[in-house]
Design an enzyme around this catalytic site. Structure first.
Site, PDB file in Angstrom:
ATOM      1  N   GLN A   1       0.835  -1.203   0.000  1.00  0.00           N
ATOM      2  CA  GLN A   1       0.000   0.000   0.000  1.00  0.00           C
ATOM      3  C   GLN A   1       0.868   1.250   0.000  1.00  0.00           C
ATOM      4  OE1 GLN A   1      -3.381  -0.008   2.871  1.00  0.00           O
ATOM      5  NE2 GLN A   1      -2.789  -2.137   3.176  1.00  0.00           N
TER       6      GLN A   1
HETATM    7  P1  GTP Z   1      -0.580  -6.181   0.163  1.00  0.00           P
HETATM    8  O1  GTP Z   1      -0.281  -6.980   1.380  1.00  0.00           O
HETATM    9  O2  GTP Z   1      -1.759  -5.261   0.345  1.00  0.00           O
HETATM   10  O3  GTP Z   1       0.612  -5.438  -0.358  1.00  0.00           O
HETATM   11  O4  GTP Z   1      -1.054  -7.212  -1.015  1.00  0.00           O
HETATM   12  P2  GTP Z   1      -0.308  -8.561  -1.485  1.00  0.00           P
HETATM   13  O5  GTP Z   1       0.635  -8.241  -2.592  1.00  0.00           O
HETATM   14  O6  GTP Z   1       0.243  -9.290  -0.319  1.00  0.00           O
HETATM   15  O7  GTP Z   1      -1.516  -9.382  -2.155  1.00  0.00           O
HETATM   16  P3  GTP Z   1      -2.285 -10.628  -1.521  1.00  0.00           P
HETATM   17  O8  GTP Z   1      -1.396 -11.811  -1.445  1.00  0.00           O
HETATM   18  O9  GTP Z   1      -2.973 -10.178  -0.305  1.00  0.00           O
HETATM   19  O10 GTP Z   1      -3.332 -10.932  -2.701  1.00  0.00           O
HETATM   20  C1  GTP Z   1      -4.273  -9.977  -3.150  1.00  0.00           C
HETATM   21  C2  GTP Z   1      -5.461 -10.672  -3.816  1.00  0.00           C
HETATM   22  O11 GTP Z   1      -5.040 -11.300  -5.026  1.00  0.00           O
HETATM   23  C3  GTP Z   1      -6.068 -11.791  -2.961  1.00  0.00           C
HETATM   24  O12 GTP Z   1      -7.457 -11.749  -3.113  1.00  0.00           O
HETATM   25  C4  GTP Z   1      -5.489 -13.064  -3.569  1.00  0.00           C
HETATM   26  O13 GTP Z   1      -6.340 -14.169  -3.390  1.00  0.00           O
HETATM   27  C5  GTP Z   1      -5.397 -12.677  -5.035  1.00  0.00           C
HETATM   28  N1  GTP Z   1      -4.335 -13.408  -5.772  1.00  0.00           N
HETATM   29  C6  GTP Z   1      -3.052 -13.556  -5.403  1.00  0.00           C
HETATM   30  N2  GTP Z   1      -2.369 -14.247  -6.329  1.00  0.00           N
HETATM   31  C7  GTP Z   1      -3.236 -14.550  -7.316  1.00  0.00           C
HETATM   32  C8  GTP Z   1      -3.121 -15.243  -8.573  1.00  0.00           C
HETATM   33  O14 GTP Z   1      -2.064 -15.729  -8.999  1.00  0.00           O
HETATM   34  N3  GTP Z   1      -4.252 -15.330  -9.326  1.00  0.00           N
HETATM   35  C9  GTP Z   1      -5.437 -14.799  -8.918  1.00  0.00           C
HETATM   36  N4  GTP Z   1      -6.486 -14.958  -9.728  1.00  0.00           N
HETATM   37  N5  GTP Z   1      -5.583 -14.135  -7.766  1.00  0.00           N
HETATM   38  C10 GTP Z   1      -4.500 -14.003  -6.964  1.00  0.00           C
END
Ligand code: GTP
Ligand code: MG
Length: 171
Positions: free
Chosen positions: A62
């Site tokens: 974020q």
């Molecule tokens: P922050 O902690 O806010 O920086 O986000 P992050 O990068 O850690 O992302 P996070 O792992 O929380 O995933 C964000 C969303 O994307 C979630 O709803 C996951 O289920 C979805 N997601 C993650 N990887 C994939 C993927 O390879 N394919 C799909 N379709 N969705 C994904």
């Protein structure tokens, strides 16, 4: 048996790109994916591969937390930079964050391998790894060893290729 080598890895990238989902999958490949919530600040995770013990700092992507990334550049042996390959609108925001990272003195000072995941390859409108690397300008990135793998963090597809490359770089 010899003690495994340890490596500090920093996992960065925009919010919602899939960082936490990727780390969870790497930690527990056989577990079904739990719902993830946006990371607040950062989380520290550990997992072991055949050759290395990884300590991964999973940063929040974020905007208000991105300035925290730079605090960890000095201690890190490798970087995982996660891209949402379906988020075309923010691809240039990701590039801007990458450029800032590459411009940091602590990153410039050493040979840190950077593993890119072009994540969410399962989404219909996702860009290929090659397309992502073109937009991010990776062809111009000569000072660092880098690799980009398309991935689906929900199934784990593509994750191991990337981690294998990173492990090889850290040997
Ligand atoms: P922050 O902690 O806010 O920086 O986000 P992050 O990068 O850690 O992302 P996070 O792992 O929380 O995933 C964000 C969303 O994307 C979630 O709803 C996951 O289920 C979805 N997601 C993650 N990887 C994939 C993927 O390879 N394919 C799909 N379709 N969705 C994904
Ligand atoms: Mg997260």
């Amino acid at each position: 048996k010899a003690k495994k080598k340890e490596a500090n890895i920093l996992c960065v990238g925009l919010d919602n790109s899939g960082k936490t989902t990727i780390i969870n999958k790497l930690k527990a490949p056989d577990a079904t994916q739990q719902d993830v919530v946006p990371t607040v600040g950062f989380n520290v995770e550990k997992f072991v591969t055949s050759s290395l013990v990884f300590t991964v700092i999973d940063m929040s992507g974020q905007g208000r937390y991105r300035n925290l990334w730079a605090h960890y550049y000095k201690e890190t042996h490798g970087i995982i930079f996660v891209i949402d390959s379906a988020d075309k609108i923010r691809m240039l925001v990701a590039k801007d964050e990458l450029d800032q990272l590459l411009d940091n003195q602590n990153v410039k000072a050493k040979r840190i391998p950077i593993l890119f995941y072009a994540n969410k390859m399962d989404l219909r409108d996702s860009l290929s790894a090659v397309q992502c690397s073109q937009i991010l300008g990776l062809d111009n990135l000569k000072e660092k060893p880098w690799n980009i793998s398309a991935s689906n963090a929900m199934t784990g597809e593509g994750l191991n290729e990337g981690i294998q490359w990173l492990s090889d770089q850290l040997q």
